[in-house]
Design a protein around this motif. Structure first.
Motif, PDB file in Angstrom:
ATOM      1  N   ALA A 156     -42.887  43.797  85.298  1.00 38.00           N
ATOM      2  CA  ALA A 156     -42.135  43.248  84.513  1.00 38.00           C
ATOM      3  C   ALA A 156     -42.873  42.879  83.717  1.00 38.00           C
ATOM      4  O   ALA A 156     -44.477  43.056  83.339  1.00 38.00           O
ATOM      5  CB  ALA A 156     -41.687  42.310  84.966  1.00 38.00           C
ATOM      6  N   TYR A 157     -42.807  42.713  82.355  1.00 38.16           N
ATOM      7  CA  TYR A 157     -43.340  43.209  80.966  1.00 38.16           C
ATOM      8  C   TYR A 157     -42.377  41.678  80.635  1.00 38.16           C
ATOM      9  O   TYR A 157     -41.420  40.979  80.471  1.00 38.16           O
ATOM     10  CB  TYR A 157     -42.963  43.635  79.912  1.00 38.16           C
ATOM     11  CG  TYR A 157     -43.567  45.251  80.641  1.00 38.16           C
ATOM     12  CD1 TYR A 157     -45.197  45.420  80.129  1.00 38.16           C
ATOM     13  CD2 TYR A 157     -42.745  45.853  81.086  1.00 38.16           C
ATOM     14  CE1 TYR A 157     -45.820  46.703  80.855  1.00 38.16           C
ATOM     15  CE2 TYR A 157     -43.271  47.034  82.073  1.00 38.16           C
ATOM     16  CZ  TYR A 157     -44.794  47.241  81.877  1.00 38.16           C
ATOM     17  OH  TYR A 157     -45.002  48.550  82.167  1.00 38.16           O
ATOM     18  N   GLY A 158     -44.092  40.466  79.482  1.00 36.52           N
ATOM     19  CA  GLY A 158     -43.567  40.049  78.939  1.00 36.52           C
ATOM     20  C   GLY A 158     -44.240  39.461  77.861  1.00 36.52           C
ATOM     21  O   GLY A 158     -45.775  39.805  77.650  1.00 36.52           O
ATOM     22  N   VAL A 159     -43.822  38.996  76.733  1.00 43.80           N
ATOM     23  CA  VAL A 159     -44.893  38.417  75.678  1.00 43.80           C
ATOM     24  C   VAL A 159     -44.399  37.254  75.373  1.00 43.80           C
ATOM     25  O   VAL A 159     -43.475  36.377  75.221  1.00 43.80           O
ATOM     26  CB  VAL A 159     -44.819  39.556  74.429  1.00 43.80           C
ATOM     27  CG1 VAL A 159     -43.088  39.287  74.047  1.00 43.80           C
ATOM     28  CG2 VAL A 159     -45.793  39.418  73.372  1.00 43.80           C
ATOM     29  N   ALA A 160     -45.629  36.426  74.729  1.00 46.38           N
ATOM     30  CA  ALA A 160     -45.269  34.749  73.976  1.00 46.38           C
ATOM     31  C   ALA A 160     -46.106  34.659  72.951  1.00 46.38           C
ATOM     32  O   ALA A 160     -47.211  35.148  72.621  1.00 46.38           O
ATOM     33  CB  ALA A 160     -44.960  34.209  74.841  1.00 46.38           C
ATOM     34  N   LEU A 161     -45.309  34.012  71.567  1.00 49.13           N
ATOM     35  CA  LEU A 161     -46.162  33.750  71.259  1.00 49.13           C
ATOM     36  C   LEU A 161     -45.379  32.162  70.476  1.00 49.13           C
ATOM     37  O   LEU A 161     -44.797  32.090  70.647  1.00 49.13           O
ATOM     38  CB  LEU A 161     -45.471  35.115  69.395  1.00 49.13           C
ATOM     39  CG  LEU A 161     -45.287  34.816  68.385  1.00 49.13           C
ATOM     40  CD1 LEU A 161     -47.880  35.156  68.156  1.00 49.13           C
ATOM     41  CD2 LEU A 161     -45.022  35.736  67.133  1.00 49.13           C
ATOM     42  N   VAL A 162     -46.622  31.480  70.583  1.00 52.79           N
ATOM     43  CA  VAL A 162     -46.334  29.951  69.827  1.00 52.79           C
ATOM     44  C   VAL A 162     -47.037  30.317  67.956  1.00 52.79           C
ATOM     45  O   VAL A 162     -48.002  30.326  67.499  1.00 52.79           O
ATOM     46  CB  VAL A 162     -46.962  29.149  70.641  1.00 52.79           C
ATOM     47  CG1 VAL A 162     -47.062  27.825  70.248  1.00 52.79           C
ATOM     48  CG2 VAL A 162     -46.491  29.650  72.320  1.00 52.79           C
ATOM     49  N   LYS A 174     -48.023  41.566  81.635  1.00 56.26           N
ATOM     50  CA  LYS A 174     -47.576  42.927  82.436  1.00 56.26           C
ATOM     51  C   LYS A 174     -47.687  42.150  83.712  1.00 56.26           C
ATOM     52  O   LYS A 174     -48.681  42.140  84.053  1.00 56.26           O
ATOM     53  CB  LYS A 174     -48.550  44.084  82.147  1.00 56.26           C
ATOM     54  CG  LYS A 174     -47.868  45.474  82.891  1.00 56.26           C
ATOM     55  CD  LYS A 174     -49.238  46.476  82.804  1.00 56.26           C
ATOM     56  CE  LYS A 174     -48.758  48.017  83.481  1.00 56.26           C
ATOM     57  NZ  LYS A 174     -49.767  48.987  82.800  1.00 56.26           N
ATOM     58  N   PHE A 175     -46.506  42.332  84.580  1.00 50.55           N
ATOM     59  CA  PHE A 175     -46.866  41.697  86.022  1.00 50.55           C
ATOM     60  C   PHE A 175     -46.312  42.542  87.193  1.00 50.55           C
ATOM     61  O   PHE A 175     -45.292  43.427  86.928  1.00 50.55           O
ATOM     62  CB  PHE A 175     -46.077  40.923  86.098  1.00 50.55           C
ATOM     63  CG  PHE A 175     -46.287  40.085  87.172  1.00 50.55           C
ATOM     64  CD1 PHE A 175     -46.989  39.111  87.634  1.00 50.55           C
ATOM     65  CD2 PHE A 175     -45.112  40.040  87.896  1.00 50.55           C
ATOM     66  CE1 PHE A 175     -47.573  38.607  89.152  1.00 50.55           C
ATOM     67  CE2 PHE A 175     -45.650  39.528  89.493  1.00 50.55           C
ATOM     68  CZ  PHE A 175     -46.332  38.535  90.084  1.00 50.55           C
ATOM     69  N   VAL A 223     -46.660  21.946  67.268  1.00 52.08           N
ATOM     70  CA  VAL A 223     -45.981  23.375  67.752  1.00 52.08           C
ATOM     71  C   VAL A 223     -45.211  23.543  66.888  1.00 52.08           C
ATOM     72  O   VAL A 223     -43.882  22.610  66.586  1.00 52.08           O
ATOM     73  CB  VAL A 223     -45.854  23.070  68.890  1.00 52.08           C
ATOM     74  CG1 VAL A 223     -45.017  24.570  69.656  1.00 52.08           C
ATOM     75  CG2 VAL A 223     -47.273  22.925  70.001  1.00 52.08           C
ATOM     76  N   ARG A 224     -44.933  23.891  66.052  1.00 50.02           N
ATOM     77  CA  ARG A 224     -44.061  24.369  64.917  1.00 50.02           C
ATOM     78  C   ARG A 224     -42.116  25.911  65.113  1.00 50.02           C
ATOM     79  O   ARG A 224     -41.591  24.523  65.439  1.00 50.02           O
ATOM     80  CB  ARG A 224     -44.157  24.851  64.329  1.00 50.02           C
ATOM     81  CG  ARG A 224     -45.976  24.508  63.071  1.00 50.02           C
ATOM     82  CD  ARG A 224     -44.842  23.032  63.032  1.00 50.02           C
ATOM     83  NE  ARG A 224     -44.044  23.290  61.688  1.00 50.02           N
ATOM     84  CZ  ARG A 224     -43.606  22.034  61.128  1.00 50.02           C
ATOM     85  NH1 ARG A 224     -44.050  21.382  61.168  1.00 50.02           N
ATOM     86  NH2 ARG A 224     -42.751  22.902  60.038  1.00 50.02           N
ATOM     87  N   ARG A 225     -43.200  26.830  66.326  1.00 53.41           N
ATOM     88  CA  ARG A 225     -42.129  27.682  67.177  1.00 53.41           C
ATOM     89  C   ARG A 225     -42.601  27.929  68.392  1.00 53.41           C
ATOM     90  O   ARG A 225     -44.101  28.224  68.615  1.00 53.41           O
ATOM     91  CB  ARG A 225     -41.595  28.235  66.097  1.00 53.41           C
ATOM     92  CG  ARG A 225     -41.009  29.661  66.781  1.00 53.41           C
ATOM     93  CD  ARG A 225     -40.366  30.474  65.438  1.00 53.41           C
ATOM     94  NE  ARG A 225     -39.829  31.485  65.734  1.00 53.41           N
ATOM     95  CZ  ARG A 225     -39.379  32.308  64.646  1.00 53.41           C
ATOM     96  NH1 ARG A 225     -39.257  31.772  63.569  1.00 53.41           N
ATOM     97  NH2 ARG A 225     -38.245  33.264  65.500  1.00 53.41           N
ATOM     98  N   VAL A 226     -41.410  28.402  69.425  1.00 54.39           N
ATOM     99  CA  VAL A 226     -42.282  29.341  70.385  1.00 54.39           C
ATOM    100  C   VAL A 226     -41.314  30.524  70.391  1.00 54.39           C
ATOM    101  O   VAL A 226     -40.163  30.202  70.519  1.00 54.39           O
ATOM    102  CB  VAL A 226     -42.732  28.641  71.619  1.00 54.39           C
ATOM    103  CG1 VAL A 226     -42.557  29.338  72.980  1.00 54.39           C
ATOM    104  CG2 VAL A 226     -43.284  27.406  71.702  1.00 54.39           C
TER     105      VAL A 226
END
Length: 203
Positions: free
Chosen positions: A173-179, A1-2, A192-195
């Protein structure tokens, strides 16, 4: 959240200066700085859309306090919001001055505010149109000012930094990252298998 705004409230302001020449070409100034983020391209699009002309009819002038004083920094992810709104305000003033002249050229007896600036022309609800350059020329002949400043101050924000209270941001502005990472517990080797990244840039 920015949060999108400066937490220093007084920095949430911007100005612009837009000139329309009698041949329908446009010069635009604003207080933003281009540093590779595409700000100038966006400001050209705002101006062109507001006046209903092709982008190549608008010339982006260099940023200078000689034209737009007291500029805020181009930062806090608000450069497009602040300067774009200032450019749009200047163009709205110009449309308001040009519309009655266009109405006379079109023979439109209704509200000049109902005219549409689009496709390098000014169009009436009845379907008639007159080229934008012709309207600009007629404005010049009738001594209608074709130069306007625009100003924008982000509404509804104020923040007390000492108390830590207030409404510092206009929107978020909203963002999310999953690694997904594969890690070997014996050797420490990692892969790293997936981002996956999802970002909502706001309105």
């Amino acid at each position: 959240k920015f949060g999108i705004s400066f937490t220093l409230t007084h920095l949430n302001q911007a100005g612009a200066l837009v000139h329309v020449d009698q041949d329908g070409s446009i010069h635009m100034n604003h207080g933003g700085t281009e540093m590779g983020q595409g700000l100038f391209t966006k400001m050209l699009a705002v101006c062109a859309d507001a006046l209903g002309v092709p982008v190549d009819r608008v010339r982006q002038m260099r940023t200078s306090t000689e034209k737009v004083p007291n500029t805020s920094p181009t930062a806090a992810s608000s450069g497009s919001d602040l300067n774009g709104a200032a450019v749009a305000a200047a163009c709205a003033t110009l449309r308001g001055r040009m519309a009655p002249v266009a109405a006379d050229l079109l023979g439109w007896e209704g509200d000049p505010g109902a005219l549409v600036f689009a496709d390098n022309s000014v169009q009436s609800p009845a379907g008639a149109s007159v080229p934008f350059p012709a309207v600009a020329k007629q404005c010049w002949l009738q001594r209608v000012s074709l130069s306007s400043t625009g100003f924008y101050a982000t509404p509804g924000i104020a923040y007390d930094t000492e108390a830590g209270r207030g409404t510092p941001f206009f929107y978020y502005a909203y963002g999310v990252a999953l690694v997904e990472v594969e890690l070997c517990g014996l050797t420490g080797e990692q892969r790293v298998r997936r981002v996956d990244i999802l970002h909502d840039v706001g309105n």
